[in-house]
Design an enzyme around this catalytic site. Structure first.
Site, short mmCIF file in Angstrom:
data_model
loop_
_atom_site.label_atom_id
_atom_site.label_comp_id
_atom_site.label_asym_id
_atom_site.label_seq_id
_atom_site.Cartn_x
_atom_site.Cartn_y
_atom_site.Cartn_z
N GLY A 173 0.85 -0.99 -0.09
CA GLY A 173 0.16 0.09 -0.05
C GLY A 173 0.81 1.34 0.06
O GLY A 173 0.21 2.32 0.05
N THR A 183 3.77 -0.43 -6.70
CA THR A 183 3.50 -0.80 -8.09
C THR A 183 3.35 0.57 -8.99
O THR A 183 4.05 0.67 -10.31
CB THR A 183 2.17 -1.51 -8.05
OG1 THR A 183 2.24 -2.72 -7.28
CG2 THR A 183 1.80 -1.84 -9.67
N SER A 219 -2.79 -4.39 -4.31
CA SER A 219 -1.59 -5.03 -3.59
C SER A 219 -0.99 -6.26 -4.50
O SER A 219 -1.58 -6.85 -4.97
CB SER A 219 -1.88 -5.64 -2.46
OG SER A 219 -0.77 -6.25 -1.65
N GLU A 255 6.34 -7.43 5.78
CA GLU A 255 5.14 -7.48 6.39
C GLU A 255 5.16 -8.20 7.92
O GLU A 255 5.95 -8.92 8.10
CB GLU A 255 4.06 -8.41 5.40
CG GLU A 255 4.18 -7.87 4.18
CD GLU A 255 3.30 -9.16 3.03
OE1 GLU A 255 2.93 -10.01 3.66
OE2 GLU A 255 2.84 -8.53 2.02
#
Length: 1078
Positions: free
Chosen positions: A111, A115, A163, A392
């Site tokens: 997030g 990308t 995501s 993560e």
């Protein structure tokens, strides 16, 4: 004139600090405050030396336009405000001009905008590289590969609506000119467990929702799918719809992108069929069933879904059903088949779905690589773009998070190594003394995970391969035994754990101290996910599929190629991929983009300091700043440094004539900056402390204000002088124009006065001459009058006797002459129009002019008729001649005549030349056709009619069949003796033939036609033209017609008809035909 280029700098109009290396004082609090200040002013990019920090704004900003691309094109990295385009341009120019392979590493949390950052890098490179049809096609294919991979590899998570659930590394290949030739994509660890299960609030991969939302009904029916998401167990329903995401439009975008990349239509359909099969696999459910021997087995509840899957994939239903119920284990030459209970059947189903989708994704990547790979074999320059999952830390962290975080540890390790290496190389290159820098080296954490003997991944593989009972708990026990003393490993049973009595560390978990912080991993599922086991029965069933794509995805299912060797585990495969990636990155010049997520709400204008602080810590950004400022905080080439600060020294302002380095030395000596605050490199000036740089900026700002005041003073003086000179010049021009105007006005007054005086003098002279001429004329007129009277008197006296004898006759002739003259003049003004049908004529003024008046009327009418006739063409003359002939023949004789007057005679009512139906008839007639009309030929026997084509040529009269066009009769015109018809309003007429002629063998002809008057007239004129004899036209209500040997009377009577206004003909007896006319 070329547009003047304005040089700017990173330091101009800075909001906060554009480069964190210059932040003073440096602390975590000031770091976050600087990011927040810039974020609040829409400045989302900040530098740490050559590293770009990108804070996701969660909204569109106007900073990516084509104009912005041109602003950053071919600019120095620090010349403009921080931007991702600056790093992209620096990397592209280094690759193009210095022949250095580049890689751009984009990291950050899910997030954080990784990308989007990779898309911006690719779009910038595509915009600044060369143009041309082939180059544009390559660029378009490279860019359009993103929508395809995002559809199949991205999903909505609680942190990000788009995501990336896989790692992507793309090598873009360029030629020596810097034009793109193609690319190669590598994918890492697709999160295939998402196919069968998604956490709460998250979705499956985008393509499932796009297919169901955007596919046409015809395609859905072909794939045996329905639009309702709730029909499919693999799709989560709580977040199936995402605000602001149009799945239907995205499906059309993906289909278009697949076409641009190079997918054939049948390939795209095959891919969607596999996706549909995966969806429907989730709907297969099992029920328990006990066998006689007491073993549990499973059966499929509803075989309809299984049937549809088999129809989609071309697999025999019984083969697939057995593969879900039994498992065959092979050991050397033995085969053992065991039944699967319900839990094992569900495991087999999910394993097949995950493997099918994962292999499809790998096939997609390979297929895209085939399309975008460089076609030439020349040496290529390479720019790599790495968009990989960030670190993560979730509430429940499993095997996927473990290997993702392992990858991030490796990236952090290479980041530190390459950053220090780059810094050290620059110091050596500039001949500056290198200062050793202490930093945390995370190699110990990497070794904990990847060590080949006692690393966590090695022990996991060892546990998976160990015979006997293997569970997640046995794996954890082994970790506790081997890693118990490791300072970065903690578990409830480890010796170095500080949480032996802490219930927050459950028995089934272990904790690793990563560089980004501590992460607690749930050991449940580690063994199964690492095994990634797919039963051989399912592989063989897939290989037997009639679907070519599915068959190619499972090559190990081929019975001829059975390999009893255990396939490599997921962990070992990923470890090898990461090692290959690290080796690849170390051969390239690195460029870093660190993405930061400002809040967890995915909302604009919200900056969560605690969340940002956490990311700053695990990304090691403060450590990165300290590495950059360990020696010198700021460095700049001599030329831009001198250009920026030359106004601070009188010797360098406004122009320095010598070398730039000498100018900078003079400048710094003049400003009395301590020597320990800076060092001179080969091409750059190095400044140790940011305070020194800010002092220079303050002095420059003050000097610029002084210079601005000086410029204003000089400008105002120049402006006043210019205004005065302009006013003076204007006054001179105005005075000159006024003097000219005054002289012109005075001259006009003098000229006007002279003209008035001249006119008065000329008038007086003219009047004087006029008086003299009038007097002279009166004298001459008086003499003439007297002489005339005198001569008249003499003549009257001499001829009085003659005048008296002829006076009456002369008066009469004069009067008549005057009357005739007046008559003709009046006639001239009262002449009627030139229309021949205009019967108006002026009334006669005198009785004695009656004959003259009539003769003039006749002559005028003949004249205007001639004028009217002269206007006619030859065709019109022929038509009027025929109309005149018809008038002479039928006027007041035939009741049908008046209705034919207004109808033009066309003759050829049938367009025989244009109708292919009559081509045979046209070929048989060589003469000119005068009449071509369909008539009704009256039958001699019963009075009924038959349609025939009536043709009149210059020499013959022909009858032909209307349907076939075959000639039935041909009569020479010399054999026609007479035409008979009634006087009534009917179209019947008889053509009498010469007795004894060949044509008269069957007797005369009796016809009925709507164009009787025209046909009779043309027949009359044609016969007269050819035979020089007039054809007899008989008009009578009774006439005889020769039928073979008998003569029949044709009689016309008045009567009411059943058919309305159509005449009818009936045979009364052998000698009488009666025609009833309404």
């Amino acid at each position: 004139m070329a547009k003047m280029e304005v040089k700017t700098s990173l330091l101009d109009n800075m909001i906060g600090v554009g480069d964190m290396v210059l932040l003073e004082p440096l602390s975590e609090e000031t770091f976050i405050n600087n990011l927040k200040k810039r974020f609040d002013h829409n400045e989302i990019y900040t530098y740490i030396g050559s590293v770009v920090l990108s804070v996701n704004p969660y909204r569109s900003l106007p900073i990516y336009s084509p104009e912005k691309v041109e602003d950053y094109r071919n600019r120095n990295f620090y010349e403009l405000s921080p931007h991702i385009f600056a790093l992209s341009d620096e990397a592209y120019r280094s690759l193009r001009d210095q022949d250095k392979d580049q890689c751009i590493l984009i990291t950050g949390e899910s997030g954080a905008g990784k990308t989007e950052a990779s898309k911006l890098v690719m779009s910038y490179v595509a915009a600044v590289c060369g143009k041309g049809a082939e180059v544009n096609q390559v660029k378009e294919q490279l860019l359009q590969s993103n929508p395809v991979l995002e559809a199949f590899g991205n999903a909505k998570t609680v942190r990000n609506d788009n995501s990336s659930r896989f790692g992507k590394y793309m090598d873009i290949e360029f030629d020596f000119k810097g034009d793109p030739l193609g690319g190669v994509i590598s994918n890492y660890l697709l999160e295939k467990s998402r196919v069968v299960k998604q956490p709460r609030g998250e979705r499956n991969f985008h393509v499932f929702y796009q297919l169901l939302s955007g596919a046409p009904e015809e395609l859905l029916n072909k794939l045996k799918l329905e639009r309702d998401f709730s029909r499919y167990n693999y799709l989560s329903l709580d977040s199936a719809k995402v605000n602001g995401v149009d799945d239907a439009a995205n499906f059309r975008t993906v289909r278009n992108a697949m076409q641009i990349v190079g997918f054939m239509d049948h390939e795209a359909e095959s891919v969607l069929e596999v996706v549909a099969a995966v969806l429907k696999l989730g709907n297969i459910e099992f029920k328990p069933e006990s066998r006689v021997n007491g073993l549990d087995e499973s059966k499929i509840k509803d075989k309809n879904e299984l049937k549809e899957i088999c129809e989609l994939t071309g697999i025999d239903q019984s083969v697939l059903e057995r593969a879900f119920s039994f498992r065959t284990v092979e050991a050397k030459q033995e085969k053992v088949s065991t039944t699967l209970n319900v839990a094992q059947a569900y495991y087999a189903r999910d394993a097949l779905a995950k493997n099918l989708y994962s292999r499809l994704f790998s096939w997609l990547v390979n297929r895209i690589n085939e399309s975008i790979k460089a076609q030439t074999k020349v040496r290529k320059k390479v720019m790599g773009v790495l968009d990989i999952y960030g670190f993560e830390i979730f509430e429940d962290n499993s095997f996927e998070q473990f290997i993702i975080n392992y990858c991030n540890e490796k990236l952090q390790q290479i980041f530190i190594e390459l950053t220090l290496k780059e810094e050290q190389e620059e110091y050596i290159r500039e001949d500056i003394e290198w200062t050793h820098i202490d930093y945390f080296n995370n190699a110990i954490i990497c070794d904990l995970i990847e060590n080949n003997t006692n690393g966590i991944l090695a022990m996991l593989d060892e546990e998976c391969l160990r015979p006997g009972t293997v569970t997640d708990e046995t794996f954890l026990e082994k970790l506790n035994q081997v890693c118990a003393t490791h300072q970065h490993f903690e578990s409830r049973m480890s010796k170095c754990s500080r949480f032996l009595n802490d219930t927050s560390l459950p028995h089934s978990c272990f904790r690793i101290q990563h560089y980004a912080g501590k992460v607690l991993y749930q050991v449940e599922g580690f063994v199964d996910k690492n095994n990634d086991l797919l039963y051989r029965d399912l592989s063989q069933a897939m290989w037997k599929a009639g679907h070519a794509l599915i068959k190619s995805l499972f090559p190990e299912g081929n019975p001829a190629k059975i390999n009893l060797k255990r396939p490599p585990t997921a962990g070992s495969q990923f470890k090898a991929s990461v090692a290959t990636l690290m080796k690849n990155l170390q051969t390239k010049n690195p460029n870093y983009i660190r993405c930061i997520k400002p809040n967890d709400k995915k909302a604009a204008h919200i900056f969560n300091e605690a969340l940002v602080c956490h990311q700053i810590r695990y990304l090691g950004l403060l450590e990165n700043v300290r590495v950059r400022r360990a020696g010198y905080a700021f460095r700049q080439a001599y030329e831009p440094c001198l250009e920026r600060y030359k106004m601070l020294c009188k010797q360098t302002w406004p122009h320095w004539r010598g070398p730039a380095r000498a100018g900078v030395e003079v400048l710094f000596n003049e400003l009395e900056i301590p020597v320990e605050e800076y060092s001179f490199g080969r091409s750059k000036i190095f400044i140790r402390n940011p305070r020194t740089l800010f002092k220079l900026e303050d002095l420059r700002k003050q000097r610029l204000e002084d210079l601005a005041t000086l410029i204003q003073k000089i400008y105002r003086g120049w402006k006043c002088r210019t205004h005065f000179l302009l006013m003076r010049k204007s006054q001179i021009v105005i005075a000159a124009w006024y003097r000219r105007y005054a002289q012109q006005k005075r001259f006009q007054q003098i000229k006007s006065s002279a003209l008035v005086i001249q006119s008065y003098i000329r008038g007086w002279k003219a009047r004087k001459i006029l008086r003299e001429l009038k007097h002279q004329k009166r004298c001459e007129e008086a003499a003439t009058t007297i002489a005339a009277y005198w001569h008249g008197t003499q003549v009257r006296r001499e001829y009085r006797k003659f005048f008296r004898a002829n006076a009456g006759k002369k008066i009469y002739e004069f009067t008549i002459q005057r009357i005739m003259q007046k008559y003709f003049l009046e006639m001239k003004n009262k002449m009627p129009s030139l229309s021949p049908i205009d019967k108006n004529w002026p009334s006669r003024p005198y009785l004695f002019l009656d004959s003259t008046h009539k003769e003039l009327k006749r002559i005028f009418h003949l004249w205007r008729c001639k004028k009217y006739r002269d206007q006619f063409t030859d065709q019109q003359k022929l038509i009027y001649e025929e109309k005149l002939e018809a008038s002479e023949l039928f006027k007041d004789k035939k009741a049908l005549y008046p209705s034919s007057v207004g109808q033009p005679f066309q003759g050829a009512y049938l367009e025989i030349n244009k109708n292919p139906k009559y081509k045979k008839l046209q070929d048989a007639i060589e003469e000119k056709i005068i009449i071509a009309e369909v008539v009704n030929k009256i039958n001699r026997a019963n009075g009924k009619s038959t349609s025939r084509i009536f043709l009149l040529t210059n020499n013959n009269l022909l009858l032909a069949d209307q349907k076939s066009g075959q000639i039935k009769s041909e009569v020479p015109l010399v054999d026609v003796t007479k035409v008979s018809m009634s006087s009534q309003n009917d179209g019947f007429f008889a053509i009498h033939l010469k007795e004894g002629s060949e044509a008269a063998s069957k007797g005369d002809f009796l016809f009925s036609s709507d164009h009787l008057i025209e046909m009779a007239t043309k027949l009359y004129r044609t016969t007269l033209s050819q035979t020089k004899q007039k054809l007899n036209i008989e008009i009578s209500d009774e006439f005889l017609v020769q039928f073979r040997q008998d003569k029949v009377c044709v009689k016309f009577i008045q009567g009411n008809q059943k058919n309305g206004s159509v005449p009818t003909c009936k045979r009364k007896n052998n000698r009488l035909l009666e025609v009833a006319v309404p």
